[in-house]
Design an enzyme around this catalytic site. Structure first.
Site, short mmCIF file in Angstrom:
data_model
loop_
_atom_site.label_atom_id
_atom_site.label_comp_id
_atom_site.label_asym_id
_atom_site.label_seq_id
_atom_site.Cartn_x
_atom_site.Cartn_y
_atom_site.Cartn_z
N GLU A 1 0.36 1.48 -3.45
CA GLU A 1 0.14 2.92 -3.42
C GLU A 1 0.47 3.51 -2.06
O GLU A 1 1.01 4.61 -1.96
CB GLU A 1 -1.31 3.22 -3.78
CG GLU A 1 -1.70 4.67 -3.70
CD GLU A 1 -3.16 4.90 -4.08
OE1 GLU A 1 -3.66 6.01 -3.84
OE2 GLU A 1 -3.80 3.96 -4.62
N ASP B 1 5.31 3.59 -6.51
CA ASP B 1 5.08 4.96 -6.95
C ASP B 1 6.29 5.80 -6.58
O ASP B 1 6.64 5.93 -5.40
CB ASP B 1 3.82 5.52 -6.30
CG ASP B 1 3.43 6.91 -6.79
OD1 ASP B 1 4.30 7.63 -7.31
OD2 ASP B 1 2.25 7.29 -6.62
N LYS C 1 -13.64 2.77 -8.94
CA LYS C 1 -13.56 2.89 -7.49
C LYS C 1 -14.74 2.19 -6.82
O LYS C 1 -15.90 2.40 -7.22
CB LYS C 1 -13.54 4.37 -7.08
CG LYS C 1 -12.36 5.16 -7.63
CD LYS C 1 -11.04 4.66 -7.08
CE LYS C 1 -9.89 5.52 -7.55
NZ LYS C 1 -8.59 5.08 -6.97
N ASP D 1 -10.92 -0.90 -7.30
CA ASP D 1 -10.03 -0.27 -6.33
C ASP D 1 -10.83 0.19 -5.11
O ASP D 1 -11.64 1.10 -5.20
CB ASP D 1 -9.32 0.92 -6.98
CG ASP D 1 -8.30 1.59 -6.07
OD1 ASP D 1 -8.12 1.13 -4.93
OD2 ASP D 1 -7.68 2.57 -6.52
N HIS E 1 1.45 3.01 -9.49
CA HIS E 1 0.44 4.00 -9.15
C HIS E 1 0.99 5.35 -9.56
O HIS E 1 2.15 5.67 -9.29
CB HIS E 1 0.16 3.98 -7.65
CG HIS E 1 -0.70 5.12 -7.20
ND1 HIS E 1 -0.18 6.27 -6.63
CD2 HIS E 1 -2.04 5.30 -7.24
CE1 HIS E 1 -1.16 7.11 -6.35
NE2 HIS E 1 -2.29 6.55 -6.71
N GLU F 1 -7.67 -3.84 -5.98
CA GLU F 1 -6.60 -2.93 -5.56
C GLU F 1 -6.87 -2.40 -4.16
O GLU F 1 -7.99 -2.01 -3.84
CB GLU F 1 -6.50 -1.77 -6.55
CG GLU F 1 -5.39 -0.80 -6.25
CD GLU F 1 -5.21 0.21 -7.38
OE1 GLU F 1 -4.68 1.31 -7.10
OE2 GLU F 1 -5.59 -0.10 -8.53
#
Length: 423
Positions: free
Chosen positions: A306, A329, A224, A253, A356, A279
């Protein structure tokens, strides 16, 4: 028993929504935007005349979960009294009608609370259908003829990109080569570990978790980014690369945190570490920003999906070249059926689907197998987040960094400890 009695026994007689919430260990699940999540499932629970039950869910992060449950109870009313085989034979039309409820559509359309509710409802229907047939979801989907599969899908608003005939032809084009791809069932589907790199984790914890994941067989990891201190992002990214090694696959991400200028600057700085993708580098609705960023950061690629809520927006992102890895997702789109629609769009665009896992990989472990065998998608990897493993009846079985093929009937969404008085 007569066929009539068999059908009557699989009629949906009860629909209940459950607001299920699960606390996480300190720092787990945190990112640049969602700083203190409580993983919560808005659960649809179905019962039939013969006592069968089925479960579907959508993921939220806490207090809003009750809103989704309320929407489930409103939207699921058309399921009552429906026999599951007859329902699924026309599920694309049923899904379209539910999503276009004249009052609830005003709250979307096709996004937000009402769309999450439809995801939960849809996934429960697929769970019941697979259990009725006594097979896991991946096999259920592979056993369907192309026309039967397409009948599950709502292709409205896609006529310019994916007609009914297009979808049938695409599935049929992969039919004769399915046997070549069946070995994935024995090998299992490779995973990548997200749980090593949550935003709130201190550096040493990231190092330790990465080492443990490598010992378990993982060779791909996600970190992250999007800190208020950009130097922290750069330091942690360098640390992950050094810990994982040059041969490992790493991804970054930002969880939508950056505006476009910041995304361009940070992606350029992080590109030297050779990530597979960036991401959610900026706001998920900003199509123009994704297009511009994709051209600037090439050859590094963009992963998104996502928070792209429906098939129409995916169509636009794919058509514009604004994403390279499609992170559909099934707990954020309108469930398994819309996931399959997006998978067909991606296959037509020759782009990979790397879901995701708002479902913690439970449902998607089936869907990536179908995508590989049934649609000819290349093997990528499936995100692994183990936080809720202890709450599932049949948690995803991951060994050596690989998802083993599930064998139990259904979509692997049954939960432990649902309130007994309501089940």
């Amino acid at each position: 028993m007569s066929i009539r009695l068999q059908k009557e026994s699989t009629v949906i007689t009860r629909v209940v929504a459950f607001d299920m919430r699960y606390s996480l260990p300190p720092g787990a699940g945190s990112d640049a935007v969602h700083t203190d999540p409580e993983y919560s499932l808005a659960v649809t629970h179905l019962r039939t005349g013969n006592g069968m039950s089925a479960t579907g869910f959508a993921l939220t992060l806490g207090p809003g979960n009750r809103l989704v449950c309320d929407a489930i109870e409103i939207l699921a009313k058309p399921l009552l009294g429906r026999e599951i085989e007859e329902l699924m034979a026309e599920f694309g039309e049923v899904s379209r009608q539910i999503s276009n409820d004249s009052a609830m559509r005003w709250l979307g359309p096709h996004k937000g609370v009402v769309h999450l509710a439809l995801a939960s409802i849809t996934n429960a229907c697929f769970d019941l259908w697979a259990k009725t047939r006594g097979v896991p979801l991946w096999k259920l989907l592979l056993d369907l003829q192309p026309e039967e599969l397409v009948a599950l899908l709502d292709l409205s608003y896609l006529e310019d990109a994916l007609s009914v005939g297009d979808a049938i032809d695409l599935i049929r084009s992969q039919w004769s080569s399915r046997a070549e791809r069946l070995p994935i069932l024995e090998k299992g589907y490779p995973g990548y570990d997200t749980s090593v790199g949550w935003m709130a984790y201190e550096d040493e914890k990231v190092r330790e978790l990465t080492r443990r994941a490598m010992d378990k067989g993982f060779s791909a990891f996600k970190l992250k980014v999007g800190s208020s201190d950009r130097n922290r992002d750069l330091r942690r990214a360098q640390m992950l690369r050094e810990c994982a090694g040059d041969s490992a696959t790493i991804m970054f991400d930002a969880n939508q945190q950056w505006d476009l200028p910041t995304a361009m600057q940070m992606c350029r700085s992080l590109a030297r570490l050779c990530p597979l993708w960036f991401e959610e580098p900026t706001h998920p609705d900003d199509l123009a920003a994704h297009i511009e960023l994709a051209s600037v950061i090439a050859p590094v690629k963009i992963a998104a999906g996502e928070h792209i809520p429906n098939r129409v927006l995916f169509k636009n992102f794919l058509r514009a070249g604004a994403m390279h890895f499609v992170q559909a997702d099934a707990t954020r789109l309108a469930g398994i059926s819309e996931f399959l629609t997006v998978s067909l769009l991606a296959r037509k665009s020759e782009l990979p689907v790397v879901p995701h896992v708002g479902d913690m990989g439970q449902v998607h472990q089936h869907l990536v197998l179908f995508n590989r065998i049934g649609l000819g998608h290349e093997v990528q990897f499936l995100e692994y987040i183990p936080h809720l493993r202890s709450h599932f009846v049949y948690p995803a079985d991951v060994e050596g960094g690989v998802y083993k093929t599930p064998q139990e009937p259904g979509v692997s969404s049954d939960l432990l400890n649902l309130p007994a008085s309501h089940v």
